[in-house]
Design an enzyme around this catalytic site. Structure first.
Site, PDB file in Angstrom:
ATOM      1  N   GLU A  79       0.825  -1.200   0.000  1.00 41.49           N
ATOM      2  CA  GLU A  79       0.000   0.000   0.000  1.00 41.49           C
ATOM      3  C   GLU A  79       0.868   1.262   0.000  1.00 41.49           C
ATOM      4  O   GLU A  79       0.371   2.362   0.212  1.00 41.49           O
ATOM      5  CB  GLU A  79      -0.948   0.026   1.194  1.00 41.49           C
ATOM      6  CG  GLU A  79      -0.311   0.106   2.549  1.00 41.49           C
ATOM      7  CD  GLU A  79      -1.350   0.206   3.665  1.00 41.49           C
ATOM      8  OE1 GLU A  79      -1.367   1.240   4.344  1.00 41.49           O
ATOM      9  OE2 GLU A  79      -2.130  -0.728   3.841  1.00 41.49           O
ATOM     10  N   CYS A 111      -2.852  -4.646   4.575  1.00 33.15           N
ATOM     11  CA  CYS A 111      -1.775  -5.508   5.058  1.00 33.15           C
ATOM     12  C   CYS A 111      -1.893  -6.969   4.648  1.00 33.15           C
ATOM     13  O   CYS A 111      -1.019  -7.775   4.991  1.00 33.15           O
ATOM     14  CB  CYS A 111      -1.676  -5.409   6.575  1.00 33.15           C
ATOM     15  SG  CYS A 111      -1.346  -3.742   7.175  1.00 33.15           S
ATOM     16  N   HIS A 235      -0.961 -11.720  11.400  1.00 34.38           N
ATOM     17  CA  HIS A 235      -0.604 -10.326  11.129  1.00 34.38           C
ATOM     18  C   HIS A 235      -0.350  -9.640  12.467  1.00 34.38           C
ATOM     19  O   HIS A 235      -1.042  -9.902  13.455  1.00 34.38           O
ATOM     20  CB  HIS A 235      -1.712  -9.607  10.362  1.00 34.38           C
ATOM     21  CG  HIS A 235      -1.411  -8.147  10.169  1.00 34.38           C
ATOM     22  ND1 HIS A 235      -0.287  -7.716   9.495  1.00 34.38           N
ATOM     23  CD2 HIS A 235      -2.060  -7.028  10.602  1.00 34.38           C
ATOM     24  CE1 HIS A 235      -0.268  -6.401   9.488  1.00 34.38           C
ATOM     25  NE2 HIS A 235      -1.330  -5.959  10.159  1.00 34.38           N
TER      26      HIS A 235
END
Length: 348
Positions: A79, A111, A235
């Protein structure tokens, strides 16, 4: 042998520069020395998400031992691309000598874009469209000065060379599962330099709901349970979220330990779960199973079940391990941090 595709090579890259949380807190708030994220990585003045992706891909190719001209797909999840209009994929493919007959694309889903890139390339391999391809997650994440994100938004990249199923590979992606909803917990409009977020809403119902749904969905489809996995990687926007997630799903601290790196390098966004996976692969043994679950705001999660293969022992020593990048670090103060992140206008 069952599975989607095999991982032939993997590689990570973390910039040498770091800033301590307490240094950011010195300028904006108090109490940074108590934060679980002690330091975060940041790109040097000559680095961006494209250059660090190149470094990670180069390491992955070293481990794969494959002629770069045989690579027919390059998917990059990020991103924070350096160009608003111009792909990073073409630059990296040209620099590394990939085939001109290339399925190349830059992807974005916050993400989880890195794991989506890996799954997409694995699907091309599984379908017989290509023989070898590369999936990359890379970011030089932005955080508005003084915002909560500034304490964790970091830089890093991880790349994976994927090919046909083989016991001589590093590992096999045996199953994948994705889960998405329209949950606007984090966004950045066109032309804006910094993202916006909804603070704790990012945790619940965003992060926890999506990771839990993807992980449970994969385990239901495969019949696997937490005890069937030797390692788990989530994550990691911070340290507490993955730890809480592990407890919710029934994983132990030991299963989580090797894949949780955000306390040392911060949140590397699209690279976060993939760098955690790379560190696990640096230590895992053949036959061991790994669960990787990413999260991307907006929102969604990818879950991957990965089995380590016989080729890991010989291949992992062919490129720098994650521990190499964790150990080499140069601390900078807040002024240098602003300069390196180009947050001071007029300074190059």
């Amino acid at each position: 042998m069952k599975g989607l595709a095999s991982i032939y090579g993997y590689g990570a890259y973390i910039p040498i520069y770091r800033i301590e949380t307490k240094e950011i807190a010195r300028v904006h708030t108090k109490g940074g020395e108590k934060a679980p994220v002690k330091t975060k990585s940041l790109p040097g003045p000559d680095e961006d998400s494209l250059t660090i992706a190149y470094e990670a891909a180069k390491n992955a190719l070293k481990r794969a031992g494959i002629d770069p001209s045989l690579i027919e797909a390059l998917y990059i999840g990020s991103e924070s691309p350096p160009y608003a209009v111009k792909p990073s994929a073409t630059v990296i493919a040209e620099a590394l000598g990939f085939s001109r007959k290339l399925y190349g694309i830059d992807m974005e889903f916050a993400c989880k874009a890195g794991t989506t890139a890996v799954i997409s390339v694995a699907a091309l391999v599984s379908a017989g469209v290509i023989k070898y391809g590369v999936g990359i997650g890379t970011d030089t994440a932005q955080g508005r000065p003084g915002d909560e994100l500034e304490y964790t938004a970091a830089a890093g990249a991880a790349a994976y060379v994927l090919g046909p199923l083989s016991r001589d590979s590093v590992a096999t992606i045996e199953h994948v599962y994705s889960y998405v909803t329209d949950t606007p917990d984090f966004w950045r409009r066109e032309g804006e330099k910094f993202p916006m977020h909804t603070f704790r809403f990012t945790g619940d119902p965003a992060y926890f709901h999506h990771i839990e749904s993807a992980a449970r969905g994969l385990m239901e489809e495969t019949g696997l349970k937490p005890s069937d996995f030797n390692y788990v990687v989530f994550h990691q926007p911070n340290v507490k979220f993955p730890q809480r997630m592990a407890q919710m799903l029934g994983f132990t601290e030991e299963q989580l330990r090797l894949g949780l790196l955000s306390g040392e390098i911060g949140n590397t966004y699209a690279a976060a779960s993939l760098i955690g996976l790379a560190n696990v692969l640096d230590h895992a043994k053949p036959g061991e199973r790994i669960l990787v679950v990413s999260f991307g705001s907006g929102a969604g999660s990818d879950a991957l079940s990965i089995v380590v293969e016989e080729g890991i022992e010989a291949r992992r020593k062919l490129a720098p391990k994650v521990s190499h990048y964790l150990s080499r670090k140069k601390l900078v103060d807040y002024a240098y941090y602003l300069k390196y992140r180009r947050y001071i206008h007029g300074v190059t």
